[in-house]
Structures are given as C-alpha cells and as structure tokens.
Design a protein around this motif. Structure first.
Motif, PDB file in Angstrom:
ATOM      1  N   LEU A  92     -21.709 -29.317  24.939  1.00 32.36           N
ATOM      2  CA  LEU A  92     -21.122 -28.774  23.713  1.00 32.36           C
ATOM      3  C   LEU A  92     -21.609 -29.529  22.479  1.00 32.36           C
ATOM      4  O   LEU A  92     -21.834 -28.933  21.417  1.00 32.36           O
ATOM      5  N   ILE A  93     -21.777 -30.837  22.610  1.00 34.95           N
ATOM      6  CA  ILE A  93     -22.265 -31.652  21.492  1.00 34.95           C
ATOM      7  C   ILE A  93     -23.691 -31.238  21.135  1.00 34.95           C
ATOM      8  O   ILE A  93     -24.009 -31.039  19.952  1.00 34.95           O
ATOM      9  N   PHE A  94     -24.539 -31.108  22.136  1.00 35.13           N
ATOM     10  CA  PHE A  94     -25.913 -30.670  21.869  1.00 35.13           C
ATOM     11  C   PHE A  94     -25.923 -29.273  21.266  1.00 35.13           C
ATOM     12  O   PHE A  94     -26.683 -28.997  20.325  1.00 35.13           O
ATOM     13  N   GLU A  95     -25.099 -28.383  21.797  1.00 31.62           N
ATOM     14  CA  GLU A  95     -25.033 -27.018  21.269  1.00 31.62           C
ATOM     15  C   GLU A  95     -24.650 -27.039  19.792  1.00 31.62           C
ATOM     16  O   GLU A  95     -25.236 -26.309  18.970  1.00 31.62           O
ATOM     17  N   ALA A  96     -23.669 -27.882  19.439  1.00 29.12           N
ATOM     18  CA  ALA A  96     -23.217 -27.953  18.050  1.00 29.12           C
ATOM     19  C   ALA A  96     -24.323 -28.478  17.143  1.00 29.12           C
ATOM     20  O   ALA A  96     -24.557 -27.941  16.047  1.00 29.12           O
ATOM     21  N   GLY A  99     -27.105 -25.795  16.772  1.00 31.12           N
ATOM     22  CA  GLY A  99     -26.655 -24.712  15.903  1.00 31.12           C
ATOM     23  C   GLY A  99     -26.617 -25.120  14.441  1.00 31.12           C
ATOM     24  O   GLY A  99     -27.077 -24.388  13.556  1.00 31.12           O
ATOM     25  N   GLU A 100     -26.094 -26.316  14.165  1.00 33.08           N
ATOM     26  CA  GLU A 100     -25.991 -26.787  12.781  1.00 33.08           C
ATOM     27  C   GLU A 100     -27.369 -26.997  12.158  1.00 33.08           C
ATOM     28  O   GLU A 100     -27.625 -26.595  11.020  1.00 33.08           O
ATOM     29  N   LEU A 101     -28.275 -27.618  12.914  1.00 37.14           N
ATOM     30  CA  LEU A 101     -29.612 -27.903  12.378  1.00 37.14           C
ATOM     31  C   LEU A 101     -30.430 -26.625  12.207  1.00 37.14           C
ATOM     32  O   LEU A 101     -31.223 -26.510  11.276  1.00 37.14           O
ATOM     33  N   THR A 102     -30.241 -25.668  13.116  1.00 34.55           N
ATOM     34  CA  THR A 102     -30.924 -24.382  12.992  1.00 34.55           C
ATOM     35  C   THR A 102     -30.459 -23.658  11.729  1.00 34.55           C
ATOM     36  O   THR A 102     -31.254 -23.073  10.991  1.00 34.55           O
ATOM     37  N   GLN A 103     -29.149 -23.722  11.460  1.00 32.77           N
ATOM     38  CA  GLN A 103     -28.604 -23.072  10.269  1.00 32.77           C
ATOM     39  C   GLN A 103     -29.109 -23.746   8.994  1.00 32.77           C
ATOM     40  O   GLN A 103     -29.457 -23.086   8.017  1.00 32.77           O
ATOM     41  N   SER A 108     -32.664 -34.030   9.570  1.00 34.04           N
ATOM     42  CA  SER A 108     -32.726 -35.345   8.921  1.00 34.04           C
ATOM     43  C   SER A 108     -32.693 -36.483   9.925  1.00 34.04           C
ATOM     44  O   SER A 108     -32.951 -37.630   9.571  1.00 34.04           O
ATOM     45  N   GLY A 109     -32.367 -36.176  11.166  1.00 31.77           N
ATOM     46  CA  GLY A 109     -32.307 -37.201  12.196  1.00 31.77           C
ATOM     47  C   GLY A 109     -30.902 -37.705  12.428  1.00 31.77           C
ATOM     48  O   GLY A 109     -29.945 -37.294  11.767  1.00 31.77           O
ATOM     49  N   CYS A 110     -30.757 -38.616  13.367  1.00 29.44           N
ATOM     50  CA  CYS A 110     -29.474 -39.230  13.692  1.00 29.44           C
ATOM     51  C   CYS A 110     -29.181 -40.324  12.658  1.00 29.44           C
ATOM     52  O   CYS A 110     -29.976 -41.251  12.512  1.00 29.44           O
ATOM     53  N   GLN A 181     -39.645 -31.266  12.598  1.00 29.50           N
ATOM     54  CA  GLN A 181     -38.763 -30.312  11.915  1.00 29.50           C
ATOM     55  C   GLN A 181     -38.545 -29.066  12.773  1.00 29.50           C
ATOM     56  O   GLN A 181     -38.618 -27.934  12.315  1.00 29.50           O
ATOM     57  N   ASP A 182     -38.245 -29.348  14.044  1.00 23.65           N
ATOM     58  CA  ASP A 182     -38.040 -28.279  15.018  1.00 23.65           C
ATOM     59  C   ASP A 182     -37.015 -28.776  16.031  1.00 23.65           C
ATOM     60  O   ASP A 182     -37.119 -29.906  16.516  1.00 23.65           O
ATOM     61  N   VAL A 183     -36.019 -27.943  16.357  1.00 21.87           N
ATOM     62  CA  VAL A 183     -34.965 -28.372  17.280  1.00 21.87           C
ATOM     63  C   VAL A 183     -35.385 -28.255  18.743  1.00 21.87           C
ATOM     64  O   VAL A 183     -34.578 -28.529  19.633  1.00 21.87           O
ATOM     65  N   GLY A 184     -36.626 -27.871  19.014  1.00 21.20           N
ATOM     66  CA  GLY A 184     -37.099 -27.722  20.387  1.00 21.20           C
ATOM     67  C   GLY A 184     -36.828 -28.937  21.264  1.00 21.20           C
ATOM     68  O   GLY A 184     -36.349 -28.775  22.404  1.00 21.20           O
ATOM     69  N   PRO A 185     -37.128 -30.166  20.825  1.00 23.20           N
ATOM     70  CA  PRO A 185     -36.844 -31.330  21.666  1.00 23.20           C
ATOM     71  C   PRO A 185     -35.366 -31.464  22.029  1.00 23.20           C
ATOM     72  O   PRO A 185     -35.032 -31.906  23.140  1.00 23.20           O
ATOM     73  N   LEU A 186     -34.479 -31.085  21.131  1.00 21.97           N
ATOM     74  CA  LEU A 186     -33.049 -31.137  21.439  1.00 21.97           C
ATOM     75  C   LEU A 186     -32.676 -30.085  22.474  1.00 21.97           C
ATOM     76  O   LEU A 186     -31.857 -30.347  23.369  1.00 21.97           O
TER      77      LEU A 186
END
Length: 204
Positions: A92-96, A99-103, A108-110, A181-186
């Motif tokens: 759920l944490i990864f999903e959140a 979703g947030e970064l895609t939006q 910006s990173g951790c 600048q891509d959420v693919g690794p996540l």
C-alpha cells in the motif's frame, strides 16, 4: 517580497521558514540552497531568519527533526501500525508513492535519503539525526515482521534483515526514479518485494 513587519506569531514564522527549507532541500538540495533564497521563499526578514535560525546548519537540523522524521512517520511507520501485516502495508505504501508521483509528474526523491546523502559526510550531528530516523523506520519494520512471525503469518524470515532489505530497496528505487524521472523502478521494486514476501507468508 520580504516581510518587514513585526509579527505576533513567532511560531508561525518558524514553521514557515522550516516549510520553505524542507521544500527547497528536498527538491534542489541542502548544499545548493542559500539562506537569502530561503528568506525570500518564506517571506521573512533577515532579522526574523537570524532570530530563529542564525545559521543554515541550525535550519538543516530543524528540517530533519521537524519535517523529515515526520514524513517517515506519516508515510511508513503509521501505515505499518495500521495494516494487518507487513506485506500489505509495504504494498500500500508503494502504491501510494507511485500514485502520488505519477500525478505530480515529478520525482524529487526520498527526503530522508536526499538529506542523508548530502550531510552525513561533513556534519556529525546531522548524520546522527538522519541515522536516528533510519533507525526508527527500521525498528518499525522489524517489529511488524517480528509480530507477523509471532502470529504465524510468516515463517523463515529474519525481521531485522528483511527490514534492512525493504529500506534499501525502496531508497535505491526512489533514487533511480529521481534520476530517470520515471516511477518504473518503484513499480519493479514493489512487484519484486511482494513476490519475495509472498514466499514466506501464508494467506487465508
């Protein structure tokens, strides 16, 4: 425009400075951000800035204590406490995050990772603070995995080691996502952690 008027809300001014610094340190880096820029971002006078934070280091320490630690509690530690088991919480944490970064369409990173990589080599107190935040995060994950073992949800895992793996995998994936600048690794990390943990968890 910089605010020159007196204020009867010193705590509000302090929060505004810390908020501006947190945003700047996370997005462009601690070392790359100057105090004059932060004054302008926070809309405060030089006197107000000097009163609350005589040096950038003081502000950096406050950002770690008041914002970075809170971000880790909100995004990781609280969900771990609320969820039935560690794999559900982690997914759920990864999903959140995804979703947030895609939006936002920007990574910006951790915040913790960003600050730790910049300050840990040259400031012992900042290093100790960031290390303590990592420690709280690791302790929360370890405790959740240990509880899952105790309640027979999981078998054959070492809670401390798997907690280290989760933090390292997330931190590395977030750094890769920031670089590209891509959420693919996540997404990849989420899928592989879910598969790894499923092998050690029994499901109804």
């Amino acid at each position: 425009m910089i605010e020159n008027k007196r204020t009867n809300d010193p705590e509000g001014v302090r929060r505004r400075i810390i908020d501006a610094a947190y945003d700047a340190f996370v997005t462009q880096g601690y070392l790359a951000t100057g105090m004059l820029e932060l004054r302008e971002r926070a809309f405060v006078s030089g006197g107000a800035m000097a009163h609350h934070f005589p040096a950038k280091r003081d502000l950096g320490l406050a950002v770690i204590r008041d914002r970075v630690a809170a971000a880790v509690r909100q995004t990781w530690i609280e969900p771990l406490r609320r969820c039935a088991d560690a794999p559900t919480a982690i997914d759920l944490i990864f999903e959140a995050f995804i979703g947030e970064l895609t939006q936002k369409d920007r990574v910006s990173g951790c915040p913790l990772n960003n600050m730790a990589m910049e300050v840990s080599q040259f400031d012992a107190e900042m290093r100790a603070l960031t290390s303590a935040v990592f420690g709280d995060w690791h302790e929360a994950l370890s405790a959740k995995f240990a509880a899952d073992m105790e309640e027979k949800r999981a078998v054959g895992i070492n809670p401390g080691r798997i907690a280290t793996l989760v933090i390292a995998a997330y931190s590395g994936a977030m750094t890769m996502a920031k670089t590209s600048q891509d959420v693919g690794p996540l997404r990849d990390c989420r899928a592989e952690l879910a598969a790894l943990l499923a092998a050690n968890y029994s499901r109804p």
